[in-house]
Design an enzyme around this catalytic site. Structure first.
Site, PDB file in Angstrom:
ATOM      1  N   LEU A  63       0.827  -1.210   0.000  1.00  0.00           N
ATOM      2  CA  LEU A  63       0.000   0.000   0.000  1.00  0.00           C
ATOM      3  C   LEU A  63       0.855   1.251   0.000  1.00  0.00           C
ATOM      4  O   LEU A  63       0.444   2.302  -0.477  1.00  0.00           O
ATOM      5  CB  LEU A  63      -0.904   0.007   1.232  1.00  0.00           C
ATOM      6  CG  LEU A  63      -1.942  -1.106   1.272  1.00  0.00           C
ATOM      7  CD1 LEU A  63      -2.644  -1.110   2.610  1.00  0.00           C
ATOM      8  CD2 LEU A  63      -2.950  -0.931   0.152  1.00  0.00           C
ATOM      9  N   GLY A 120       6.906   4.177   3.712  1.00  0.00           N
ATOM     10  CA  GLY A 120       7.117   5.413   4.459  1.00  0.00           C
ATOM     11  C   GLY A 120       8.432   5.374   5.183  1.00  0.00           C
ATOM     12  O   GLY A 120       9.248   4.485   4.966  1.00  0.00           O
ATOM     13  N   GLY A 121       8.619   6.362   6.023  1.00  0.00           N
ATOM     14  CA  GLY A 121       9.856   6.452   6.791  1.00  0.00           C
ATOM     15  C   GLY A 121      10.016   5.261   7.706  1.00  0.00           C
ATOM     16  O   GLY A 121      11.122   4.837   8.012  1.00  0.00           O
ATOM     17  N   PHE A 122       8.914   4.688   8.123  1.00  0.00           N
ATOM     18  CA  PHE A 122       8.984   3.601   9.097  1.00  0.00           C
ATOM     19  C   PHE A 122       9.215   2.259   8.457  1.00  0.00           C
ATOM     20  O   PHE A 122       9.716   1.349   9.064  1.00  0.00           O
ATOM     21  CB  PHE A 122       7.656   3.498   9.855  1.00  0.00           C
ATOM     22  CG  PHE A 122       7.314   4.744  10.584  1.00  0.00           C
ATOM     23  CD1 PHE A 122       8.161   5.214  11.572  1.00  0.00           C
ATOM     24  CD2 PHE A 122       6.160   5.427  10.293  1.00  0.00           C
ATOM     25  CE1 PHE A 122       7.847   6.359  12.260  1.00  0.00           C
ATOM     26  CE2 PHE A 122       5.849   6.560  10.985  1.00  0.00           C
ATOM     27  CZ  PHE A 122       6.680   7.047  11.962  1.00  0.00           C
ATOM     28  N   ASP A 148       2.220  12.581  15.800  1.00  0.00           N
ATOM     29  CA  ASP A 148       2.626  12.703  14.397  1.00  0.00           C
ATOM     30  C   ASP A 148       1.427  12.912  13.473  1.00  0.00           C
ATOM     31  O   ASP A 148       1.190  12.121  12.568  1.00  0.00           O
ATOM     32  CB  ASP A 148       3.429  11.474  13.970  1.00  0.00           C
ATOM     33  CG  ASP A 148       4.257  11.762  12.717  1.00  0.00           C
ATOM     34  OD1 ASP A 148       4.330  12.938  12.302  1.00  0.00           O
ATOM     35  OD2 ASP A 148       4.815  10.803  12.149  1.00  0.00           O
TER      36      ASP A 148
END
Ligand SMILES: *[C@@H]1O[C@H](CO)[C@@H](O)[C@H](O)[C@H]1NC(C)=O
Ligand SMILES: *[C@@H]1O[C@H](CO)[C@@H](O)[C@H](O)[C@H]1NC(C)=O
Ligand SMILES: *[C@@H]1O[C@H](CO)[C@@H](O)[C@H](O)[C@H]1NC(C)=O
Ligand SMILES: *[C@@H]1O[C@H](CO)[C@@H](O)[C@H](O)[C@H]1NC(C)=O
Ligand SMILES: *[C@@H]1O[C@H](CO)[C@@H](O)[C@H](O)[C@H]1NC(C)=O
Length: 674
Positions: free
Chosen positions: A353, A356-358, A471
């Site tokens: 999907l 991201g940064g994570f 966040d």
């Protein structure tokens, strides 16, 4: 005179002797086993006495065998007296394991003991094809036949028959006995291997044959009873008694265990069953397997074990998880990696999907749960994990219609997996910044803003404890199938690693959404409000709060909106993709509220409860201007530290220090002071 007397005495003595002899002949003989009987017996063919028990073996289980055993001395019957005899013997027919047995045993009365011309198989060692049926044979046999020979009109393959000079029995019946206790016929299996008793009685020209298992007393009714004139068969009334047995292609072990014989039924001596020899039962021979085959089989087993072991280890490694003692209480929230792996089809790229940064987010389907989104977060930190998992689980218990339900987690080495409900319309940023999706209308945007405000207010005040999101930004806002805003990814900011330069308590989040006091004071509900303010501006303006690609003068969204307002053209800041279709009153209110929330002075920001009142226009906005203290100020101090540590973007012009006490006195008040 004396000689006459002596003659008389001698005569009487001899008379006595003759009487004694004939008495002995009347008494007959008894053999409980044949250990001592070899001198009395004539054996030929396969017949032999087995030691130590003295078992008389007529045939072993070899093919085309015959064996005979006869009492050596013939019986000569007095022509003046009627012929009679009685016999009782115990025999056993033991099949060879795994094969049909044959052929049978016969009790034989014969004028001769020379059977060298006889044939085995169905001839039972008694006749050959030319002698069968010939009266010159001078032979009476009681056959225990275990093969059905059609040529002799046999009734079955388990019968007893009376044969006179021929194998076509004059009388026959299936092996059975009449049970006196049960009052009915009981059948016997001749080839069972069990000992069988046989009685043959001849008296007054009637021949009776009786059979029974060893455990049964002699039945009252004979199996066969037939009138036979022995004088006709044996004209000179001299006859031998004995046994014959044969095998053909069908084989069995055939034994006589004990034998009693007498001329007179009343003088027949009893067999002592306790003295009868044991029957050796052949054990099923094991198939001889070649050592090569065994080696091959062993090798195969070994290979299979290695393969299975390999698969096991591979799967163990593939599905390996990290599980610690303290996690036990979170059991229900823990998903197995295996289940997630299957749900996402092995984290297939087609189901990805986003990235991201994570880490990456995958779509999957879990049975009984439904569609899920699995976020794979890389981490190495051991510290803080316990607290983080505790928080994740706490989040799972939060229930609000505008929160993305967090279902659980899973831990692996260097990796954490978070499982939440799948939101069908993805994240908000994809509608704001990516051309491929249709732009959201203003009413849709306002609904989303209200949704997120409601969710955030619930986190701050509605739950059992204060929960900070840390966040808030467009990419963390999810849209469900009806385009309702759902706040997701809470608590994640804590997890993001900005490097070692920041202390463990240091604030983290996303640039542009971070309140200036974060580095010094840490997170609070006020820092969430700040981020929400930036988010409001972002949604209304269709621009990220801090965009390095934009010229420095307009790069900071708060500052730019404030500038527009100061120039009295606040509409200039509104997203052009709305195409002018929006309520000016509402957009202006939202922009001003965004500015209020991004006030650099934390105490001057509204609470989330107040934000809800204001955004729903239940409360009027407080009086403030673009020049009110703390309004429209970018936060270069923080940005500098972040930018300097990450990239070499030049710091913007220095504004007044946000910690100047002079500004703190100008706190903005909301509502009517309630
Ligand atoms: C059976 O007996 C015959 C001799 O009568 C002998 O040659 C043969 O080896 C025996 N077979 C077995 C299986 O003992
Ligand atoms: C059958 O046996 C008799 C003697 O008992 C012998 O003379 C004859 O040749 C035998 N016939 C066959 C076919 O073996
Ligand atoms: C033979 O059996 C009958 C009964 O069927 C009996 O009357 C007779 O006495 C028996 N004879 C011998 C010799 O056992
Ligand atoms: C038996 O047979 C012999 C010789 O054929 C004959 O003399 C005798 O009468 C017969 N006995 C009976 C009881 O039929
Ligand atoms: C939003 O979700 C609904 C329901 O899943 C779907 O029908 C619709 O196409 C989605 N809209 C977009 C723009 O993806």
């Amino acid at each position: 005179m004396a000689a006459e007397k002596l003659y008389l005495i001698l005569l009487i003595f001899f008379n006595h002797l003759i009487c004694l002899y004939s008495q002995q002949q009347e008494a007959g003989f008894v053999y409980n086993g044949f250990g001592q009987a070899q001198a009395d017996l004539h054996l030929d063919g396969a017949a032999k006495v087995l030691f130590p028990g003295g078992l008389l073996q007529l045939t072993n289980a070899s093919t085309q065998q015959m064996g005979h055993a006869f009492f050596k001395k013939p019986y000569k019957f007095d022509s003046s007296k009627k012929i009679s005899f009685s016999t009782h013997f115990v025999c056993a027919l033991v099949p060879k394991p795994g094969a049909d047995g044959g052929h049978g045993i016969a009790f034989v009365v014969s004028s001769s003991i020379d059977f060298t011309q006889a044939d085995p198989t169905q001839y039972l060692g008694l006749f050959n094809i030319s002698t069968n049926g010939s009266p010159s044979s001078q032979l009476l046999a009681i056959e225990l036949d275990t093969v059905e020979s059609a040529e002799f009109d046999d009734i079955d393959k388990n019968h007893v028959g009376i044969d006179v000079n021929s194998l076509n029995s004059v009388e026959s019946a299936s092996a059975s006995y009449f049970s006196d206790t049960k009052g009915k016929k009981e059948s016997i299996k001749l080839l069972s291997g069990d000992p069988i008793q046989v009685w043959v009685d001849y008296e007054g020209s009637l021949l009776n044959v009786t059979v029974a298992p060893l455990t049964i007393q002699k039945p009252n009714r004979p199996l066969l009873s037939r009138s036979i004139n022995l004088t006709e068969i044996f004209p000179d009334q001299r006859m031998f008694f004995g046994f014959s047995a044969a095998t053909g292609s069908l084989v069995s072990y055939q034994y006589i265990l004990g034998w009693s014989f007498s001329r007179s039924r009343t003088l027949l001596q009893r067999l002592d069953f306790s003295k009868l020899p044991q029957i050796p039962y052949p054990r099923a021979k094991k198939e001889q397997t070649s050592p090569l085959l065994i080696t091959l089989l062993l090798l195969l087993v070994l290979i299979m074990l290695v393969v299975l072991g390999g698969i096991y280890l591979y799967r163990r490694k593939k599905y390996a998880e990290v599980r610690e003692e303290w996690e036990k209480e979170y059991g229900p929230h823990r998903f197995s990696y295996r289940a997630l792996y299957k749900a996402t089809k092995g984290f297939d790229q087609d189901g990805r999907l986003g990235k991201g940064g994570f880490g990456e987010v995958y779509r999957g389907t879990l049975p009984h749960v439904g569609d899920i989104a699995v976020k794979r977060v890389c981490h190495d930190a051991k510290q803080g994990m316990k607290q983080f998992v505790a928080e994740v689980v706490t989040m799972g218990s939060l229930k609000h219609r505008n929160l993305v339900p967090l279902l659980g987690y899973c831990r692996r080495k260097g990796e954490l997996l978070l499982v939440s409900e799948y939101m069908s319309n993805g994240s908000l940023d994809q509608y704001l910044f990516h051309g491929k999706n249709p732009a959201l209308s203003w009413p849709q945007r306002l609904v989303i803003l209200k949704d997120i405000a409601s969710a955030l207010s619930y986190l701050h005040t509605g739950a059992n404890q204060v929960v900070l999101h840390r966040d808030i930004k467009a990419s963390n806002i999810m849209l469900d199938s009806e385009f309702n805003g759902r706040l997701g990814d809470f608590g994640m900011a804590r997890f993001e690693d900005y490097g070692d330069s920041l202390p463990a308590t240091a604030a983290v989040g996303t640039m542009g959404y971070m309140a200036p006091e974060l580095t010094t004071m840490g997170t609070s509900t006020r820092t969430d409000v700040y981020a929400f303010g930036a988010f409001m501006l972002e949604v209304t303006c269709g621009r990220r709060p801090l965009d390095p690609k934009i010229p420095a003068e307009t790069r900071h969204l708060t500052k730019w909106v404030c500038d527009c307002w100061r120039r009295d053209s606040i509409v200039e800041a509104i997203d052009t993709r709305l195409g002018g279709e929006y309520s000016e009153e509402e957009t202006e209110m939202v922009l001003k509220l965004g500015l209020l929330c991004t006030n650099v002075f934390a105490e001057s920001r509204p609470t989330m409860e107040q934000v809800i009142q204001l955004i729903n226009q239940n409360l009027p906005l407080p009086n403030f201007s673009p020049d009110s203290p703390g309004i429209g100020v970018s936060t270069p101090v923080l940005l500098d530290s972040v930018f300097n540590s990450r990239s070499s973007l030049a710091p913007s012009s220095s504004p007044p220090s946000p910690h100047n006490s002079m500004f703190v006195t100008h706190t903005i008040t909301y509502g009517d002071g309630r």
